[in-house]
Design a protein around this motif. Structure first.
Motif, PDB file in Angstrom:
ATOM      1  N   UNK A   1       8.162  -4.013  11.232  1.00 42.21           N
ATOM      2  CA  UNK A   1       7.331  -2.951  11.792  1.00 42.21           C
ATOM      3  C   UNK A   1       8.060  -1.613  11.816  1.00 42.21           C
ATOM      4  N   UNK A   2       9.340  -1.637  12.179  1.00 38.54           N
ATOM      5  CA  UNK A   2      10.125  -0.394  12.179  1.00 38.54           C
ATOM      6  C   UNK A   2      10.286   0.170  10.777  1.00 38.54           C
ATOM      7  N   UNK A   3      10.502  -0.696   9.802  1.00 35.80           N
ATOM      8  CA  UNK A   3      10.628  -0.232   8.428  1.00 35.80           C
ATOM      9  C   UNK A   3       9.317   0.399   7.951  1.00 35.80           C
ATOM     10  N   UNK A   4       8.203  -0.238   8.278  1.00 34.46           N
ATOM     11  CA  UNK A   4       6.901   0.306   7.880  1.00 34.46           C
ATOM     12  C   UNK A   4       6.630   1.630   8.583  1.00 34.46           C
ATOM     13  N   UNK A   5       7.010   1.730   9.846  1.00 31.21           N
ATOM     14  CA  UNK A   5       6.791   2.978  10.586  1.00 31.21           C
ATOM     15  C   UNK A   5       7.597   4.123   9.978  1.00 31.21           C
TER      16      UNK A   5
ATOM     17  N   UNK B   1       7.531   9.109   6.644  1.00 32.90           N
ATOM     18  CA  UNK B   1       7.888   9.866   5.436  1.00 32.90           C
ATOM     19  C   UNK B   1       6.635  10.278   4.664  1.00 32.90           C
ATOM     20  N   UNK B   2       5.658   9.384   4.592  1.00 35.19           N
ATOM     21  CA  UNK B   2       4.400   9.718   3.919  1.00 35.19           C
ATOM     22  C   UNK B   2       3.683  10.841   4.666  1.00 35.19           C
ATOM     23  N   UNK B   3       3.685  10.790   5.984  1.00 31.62           N
ATOM     24  CA  UNK B   3       3.050  11.869   6.759  1.00 31.62           C
ATOM     25  C   UNK B   3       3.728  13.208   6.482  1.00 31.62           C
ATOM     26  N   UNK B   4       5.032  13.183   6.323  1.00 30.67           N
ATOM     27  CA  UNK B   4       5.746  14.416   5.983  1.00 30.67           C
ATOM     28  C   UNK B   4       5.311  14.955   4.627  1.00 30.67           C
ATOM     29  N   UNK B   5       5.164  14.063   3.649  1.00 32.41           N
ATOM     30  CA  UNK B   5       4.720  14.504   2.318  1.00 32.41           C
ATOM     31  C   UNK B   5       3.287  15.031   2.375  1.00 32.41           C
ATOM     32  N   UNK B   6       2.435  14.397   3.170  1.00 32.34           N
ATOM     33  CA  UNK B   6       1.049  14.862   3.315  1.00 32.34           C
ATOM     34  C   UNK B   6       1.041  16.262   3.934  1.00 32.34           C
TER      35      UNK B   6
ATOM     36  N   UNK C   1       0.836  -1.209   0.000  1.00 29.27           N
ATOM     37  CA  UNK C   1       0.000   0.000   0.000  1.00 29.27           C
ATOM     38  C   UNK C   1       0.865   1.251   0.000  1.00 29.27           C
ATOM     39  N   UNK C   2       1.874   1.296   0.857  1.00 33.31           N
ATOM     40  CA  UNK C   2       2.741   2.479   0.931  1.00 33.31           C
ATOM     41  C   UNK C   2       3.555   2.648  -0.354  1.00 33.31           C
ATOM     42  N   UNK C   3       4.000   1.547  -0.925  1.00 38.55           N
ATOM     43  CA  UNK C   3       4.755   1.617  -2.178  1.00 38.55           C
ATOM     44  C   UNK C   3       3.878   2.144  -3.307  1.00 38.55           C
ATOM     45  N   UNK C   4       2.649   1.662  -3.403  1.00 34.16           N
ATOM     46  CA  UNK C   4       1.737   2.121  -4.460  1.00 34.16           C
ATOM     47  C   UNK C   4       1.404   3.597  -4.273  1.00 34.16           C
ATOM     48  N   UNK C   5       1.196   4.038  -3.036  1.00 34.98           N
ATOM     49  CA  UNK C   5       0.878   5.450  -2.791  1.00 34.98           C
ATOM     50  C   UNK C   5       2.022   6.347  -3.252  1.00 34.98           C
TER      51      UNK C   5
END
Length: 196
Positions: A165-169, A174-179, A39-43
């Motif tokens: 889990x740490x990698x996903x976090x 990083x996604x939150x920063x872009x948002x 999901x994160x990769x596709x986003x």
């Protein structure tokens, strides 16, 4: 190959009854982690520049949700518009981190299940000693084997799970920063588009 599967099956069975819930927790944890990673990769792959998002239906799910909510809900009142943008940002930031906590919970649960297997195996060992004395090594060995295998399996599940889990976090942060950057640029981008 057949011998390897038989050896793995014997090893699994040697861990005792706690191995089934441990395997289920491991399977669920990896299913959640892989889905979140995809999901994160596709986003990230589908992200588009702000100008493109404002011109058309470009961008990924979070970009379209923020732009759509912003264009439909803004009032022209700076305070209300800031609250709207904050609410839209918060909602998408929450989605960015969803299911990661479940990965951590399942990874943390694994060593506890392994410990439960250890205690159960040691109780079986003491039962064997009580019944047969220390002369029956085979009866004692099965309890000790269950204790050690379940502990090992719990750690084997937990360590990679915590790393995943740490990698996903980190990816979600990083996604939150872009948002956040996208939301900060949105009012100015909208004003430029309307002025043009």
């Amino acid at each position: 190959m057949h011998d390897l599967l038989a050896a793995m099956s014997d090893h699994f069975a040697g861990g005792g009854p706690v191995m089934l819930p441990l395997a289920a927790a491991s399977g669920l944890m990896w299913w959640l982690a892989v889905r979140k990673f995809m999901e994160l990769t596709a986003l990230k792959r589908e992200e588009a520049p702000l100008a493109d998002c404002l011109k058309s239906d470009a961008g990924n799910g979070w970009q379209r949700a923020i732009v759509g909510g912003w264009l439909a809900g803004r009032t022209g009142n700076a305070k209300l518009d800031r609250r709207l943008l904050e609410r839209l940002r918060h909602e998408q930031s929450r989605r960015a981190g969803s299911r990661i906590a479940s990965v951590f919970v399942l990874a943390s649960l694994a060593p506890l299940l392994g410990l439960l297997g250890t205690v159960s195996g040691m109780i079986d060992t003491f039962d064997a000693i009580t019944r047969f004395g220390t002369g029956n090594a085979r009866a004692m060995a099965s309890g000790i084997s269950a204790a050690l295998i379940s502990t090992q399996a719990g750690l084997v599940v937990a360590v990679p799970g915590l790393l995943a889990g740490n990698m996903l976090r980190r990816r979600a942060e990083r996604l939150r920063g872009r948002i956040k950057r996208f939301c900060l640029q949105l009012p100015r981008g909208t004003a430029r588009r309307e002025a043009a």
